[in-house]
Design a protein around this motif. Structure first.
Motif, PDB file in Angstrom:
ATOM      1  N   PHE A 166      27.461  17.839  -3.116  1.00 43.53           N
ATOM      2  CA  PHE A 166      27.397  17.027  -4.336  1.00 43.53           C
ATOM      3  C   PHE A 166      28.814  16.687  -4.783  1.00 43.53           C
ATOM      4  N   SER A 167      29.035  15.421  -5.123  1.00 43.27           N
ATOM      5  CA  SER A 167      30.377  14.934  -5.429  1.00 43.27           C
ATOM      6  C   SER A 167      30.820  15.378  -6.829  1.00 43.27           C
ATOM      7  N   PRO A 168      32.127  15.284  -7.120  1.00 40.70           N
ATOM      8  CA  PRO A 168      32.637  15.790  -8.398  1.00 40.70           C
ATOM      9  C   PRO A 168      31.989  15.185  -9.632  1.00 40.70           C
ATOM     10  N   SER A 169      31.717  13.876  -9.621  1.00 43.47           N
ATOM     11  CA  SER A 169      31.200  13.229 -10.825  1.00 43.47           C
ATOM     12  C   SER A 169      29.736  13.548 -11.101  1.00 43.47           C
ATOM     13  N   GLU A 170      29.011  14.117 -10.147  1.00 42.17           N
ATOM     14  CA  GLU A 170      27.610  14.492 -10.355  1.00 42.17           C
ATOM     15  C   GLU A 170      27.415  16.003 -10.321  1.00 42.17           C
ATOM     16  N   ARG A 171      28.499  16.734 -10.079  1.00 39.31           N
ATOM     17  CA  ARG A 171      28.381  18.158  -9.805  1.00 39.31           C
ATOM     18  C   ARG A 171      27.952  18.957 -11.023  1.00 39.31           C
ATOM     19  N   ALA A 172      28.416  18.579 -12.213  1.00 43.75           N
ATOM     20  CA  ALA A 172      28.065  19.350 -13.412  1.00 43.75           C
ATOM     21  C   ALA A 172      26.556  19.359 -13.629  1.00 43.75           C
ATOM     22  N   THR A 173      25.936  18.192 -13.461  1.00 43.99           N
ATOM     23  CA  THR A 173      24.483  18.107 -13.643  1.00 43.99           C
ATOM     24  C   THR A 173      23.760  18.942 -12.591  1.00 43.99           C
ATOM     25  N   LYS A 174      24.113  18.759 -11.338  1.00 39.27           N
ATOM     26  CA  LYS A 174      23.424  19.475 -10.263  1.00 39.27           C
ATOM     27  C   LYS A 174      23.688  20.975 -10.331  1.00 39.27           C
ATOM     28  N   TRP A 175      24.905  21.359 -10.677  1.00 44.31           N
ATOM     29  CA  TRP A 175      25.256  22.781 -10.723  1.00 44.31           C
ATOM     30  C   TRP A 175      24.472  23.488 -11.826  1.00 44.31           C
ATOM     31  N   THR A 176      24.448  22.896 -13.015  1.00 44.19           N
ATOM     32  CA  THR A 176      23.748  23.545 -14.120  1.00 44.19           C
ATOM     33  C   THR A 176      22.238  23.498 -13.921  1.00 44.19           C
ATOM     34  N   LEU A 177      21.743  22.449 -13.251  1.00 42.04           N
ATOM     35  CA  LEU A 177      20.316  22.414 -12.920  1.00 42.04           C
ATOM     36  C   LEU A 177      19.985  23.553 -11.959  1.00 42.04           C
ATOM     37  N   TRP A 178      20.839  23.747 -10.946  1.00 38.74           N
ATOM     38  CA  TRP A 178      20.626  24.876 -10.042  1.00 38.74           C
ATOM     39  C   TRP A 178      20.702  26.200 -10.796  1.00 38.74           C
ATOM     40  N   SER A 179      21.582  26.307 -11.784  1.00 41.41           N
ATOM     41  CA  SER A 179      21.773  27.573 -12.500  1.00 41.41           C
ATOM     42  C   SER A 179      20.521  28.039 -13.221  1.00 41.41           C
ATOM     43  N   SER A 180      19.565  27.149 -13.414  1.00 41.66           N
ATOM     44  CA  SER A 180      18.308  27.577 -14.030  1.00 41.66           C
ATOM     45  C   SER A 180      17.541  28.530 -13.124  1.00 41.66           C
ATOM     46  N   SER A 181      17.976  28.664 -11.857  1.00 45.34           N
ATOM     47  CA  SER A 181      17.316  29.616 -10.956  1.00 45.34           C
ATOM     48  C   SER A 181      17.447  31.045 -11.483  1.00 45.34           C
ATOM     49  N   HIS A 182      18.533  31.331 -12.266  1.00 47.35           N
ATOM     50  CA  HIS A 182      18.675  32.652 -12.876  1.00 47.35           C
ATOM     51  C   HIS A 182      17.451  32.955 -13.744  1.00 47.35           C
ATOM     52  N   THR A 183      17.189  32.026 -14.667  1.00 48.41           N
ATOM     53  CA  THR A 183      16.077  32.220 -15.601  1.00 48.41           C
ATOM     54  C   THR A 183      14.746  32.211 -14.869  1.00 48.41           C
ATOM     55  N   PHE A 184      14.605  31.322 -13.902  1.00 51.14           N
ATOM     56  CA  PHE A 184      13.380  31.234 -13.115  1.00 51.14           C
ATOM     57  C   PHE A 184      13.077  32.573 -12.455  1.00 51.14           C
ATOM     58  N   GLY A 185      14.095  33.142 -11.796  1.00 47.96           N
ATOM     59  CA  GLY A 185      13.902  34.416 -11.110  1.00 47.96           C
ATOM     60  C   GLY A 185      13.604  35.545 -12.070  1.00 47.96           C
TER      61      GLY A 185
END
Length: 458
Positions: A166-185
């Motif tokens: 994922f490129s720098p300008s879209e990374r914040a969205t994708k990274w924080t979306l992935w970070s929801s895996s913490h709560t999911f788990g």
């Protein structure tokens, strides 16, 4: 045997031929980005299944292992320590290895430890028959500390995957979306264990997550890949025409890259130290909130848990919103969003202390939700997205592991430090320390403002 293992861990080779047809590249990139994102998402969620499960069965461990609260605390401190240090070491390793092997190996070994953990009393008995006397708490702490080391192999390969796909300008969205895996788990392992405990199947709280983890680790080996060039795709910065903020250093060894971009990077040190204070606020409010409401505000334990359940639950959208706004309004830069979030977080901590009460259940729950929402932004951005923007691709896993290690120093500090402050200065002192932590974290993070802007300019 060792050479085969080393080869298995090495970065995968680039494809012999790179794809050239634009439609084929676009279709292949779309498929692989979805596979990499969701493979890493559910993989990391399963790391939580094999780590947070112990928290839900502590009463069963008191009854079946004979542990008291201090001994249970030793288990928690041990995994915090090994996980924090291991996160950095695993990050250094992940930069020189392929994504799927590191993640699969960590999940597989963590699952094996979970499979054995319920049977440690029998193992102690076997050792006693051999005239080897080791306290059960020592065996359990060693096993759970070892679990922390393998758990630390979950995040670094994900950080690498997010940066390469994922490129720098879209990374914040994708990274924080992935970070929801913490709560999911954490949420779904809680549901699973709640069901198992109804039938007194506490051992299955370790065994079932272990079986799931072993199965998924094997699945990862067939589902994930490494970098885009491995499957014949161009690098993400070329594909998206979105240059990396920090250019690759050619001709430098891995150790020289680490020295330049990690150990000698003042901006990374600023983010790492800020992470101590972000994690202090996160765990001081989450871990001690129930006791504060019960002891100081007259809540029953059930009512306190009911009010505080919104704190971790609202963290998931809090991080995602922070990432989206950073991409939408600041071209992926995170300093501004972190400062906004930390300001509101400080106000929420003070409001929670002043307004929480049995006659103000709504406000208590709302402000607990605010704390969870606004602490997750800096937690996800500062130690992940923002860190990835001030180092090269080749050192991103080590850099994220470095900040993560400091974060868990903050977690350990919140355990003993908040207890000390509460004893000597009361609960007001604890929440004032959270506000001061927000201010210090904001000051440190603000030092990266020009650095991030320079990257955008380039």
């Amino acid at each position: 045997m060792l050479s085969k293992f080393i080869n298995w861990m090495k970065p995968l080779k680039d494809a012999d031929q790179r794809l050239t047809d634009e439609k084929t590249i676009k279709r292949t990139y779309t498929i692989w980005r979805i596979k990499m994102f969701f493979g890493m998402y559910f993989g990391y969620a399963l790391f939580y299944f094999t780590r947070k499960n112990l928290d839900f069965v502590k009463p069963a461990l008191k009854d079946n292992f004979g542990f008291d609260i201090i001994q249970l605390g030793i288990l928690g401190t041990t995994i915090y320590a090994t996980y924090g240090v291991g996160k950095f070491l695993s990050g250094v390793m992940a930069d020189k290895c392929n994504i799927r092997s590191v993640m699969a190996l960590g999940l597989f070994c963590s699952s094996l430890i979970n499979l054995a953990f319920p049977f440690l009393p029998q193992f102690q008995g076997w050792l006693s028959n051999m005239h080897i006397a080791i306290p059960l708490v020592g065996i359990a702490a060693f096993a759970w500390g070892l679990n922390g080391i393998f758990q630390s192999m979950g995040f670094p390969p994900v950080a690498k995957g997010l940066v390469y796909w994922f490129s720098p300008s879209e990374r914040a969205t994708k990274w924080t979306l992935w970070s929801s895996s913490h709560t999911f788990g954490a949420f779904f392992v809680g549901l699973l264990i709640t069901y198992l405990l109804k039938f007194d199947l506490w051992r299955m709280a370790f065994i079932i997550p272990a079986i799931m983890g072993i199965s998924y680790s094997i699945f990862l080996l067939f589902f994930l890949t490494d970098k885009p060039t491995t499957v014949g795709l161009p690098p993400i910065d070329e594909y998206k025409n979105d240059p990396m903020p920090i250019k690759k250093d050619t001709g430098l060894s891995h150790w020289e890259i680490l020295k330049k971009h990690v150990f000698s990077n003042p901006f990374l040190w600023a983010l790492a130290v800020s992470y101590v204070f972000v994690y202090y606020v996160r765990f001081a409010t989450l871990d001690w909130g129930t006791l504060f409401l019960v002891e100081d505000r007259g809540f029953t334990q059930a009512a306190a848990v009911s009010a505080l359940k919104w704190m971790p639950f609202l963290g998931m959208p809090g991080g995602i919103v922070a990432g989206y706004l950073a991409d939408k309004f600041f071209q992926g830069r995170c300093t501004q969003m972190n400062l906004i979030y930390l300001t509101i977080l400080a106000a929420s901590c003070w409001g929670f202390y002043k307004l929480a009460g049995t006659d103000a259940f709504f406000w208590t729950s709302l402000l607990a939700a605010f704390i969870g929402f606004f602490v997750d932004g800096p937690q996800n951005l500062a130690g992940g997205v923002q860190t990835s923007r001030i180092v090269t691709q080749e050192s991103v896993s080590a850099a994220c592991g470095f900040t993560g290690m400091f974060g868990y120093f903050g977690a350990m500090l919140s355990s003993s430090g908040a207890a000390f402050i509460s004893k000597h200065y009361g609960w007001q002192g604890v929440f004032v320390s959270c506000i001061i932590s927000c201010i210090i974290a904001g000051a440190l993070i603000s030092t990266t403002w020009k650095k991030e802007s320079a990257g955008i300019s380039k």
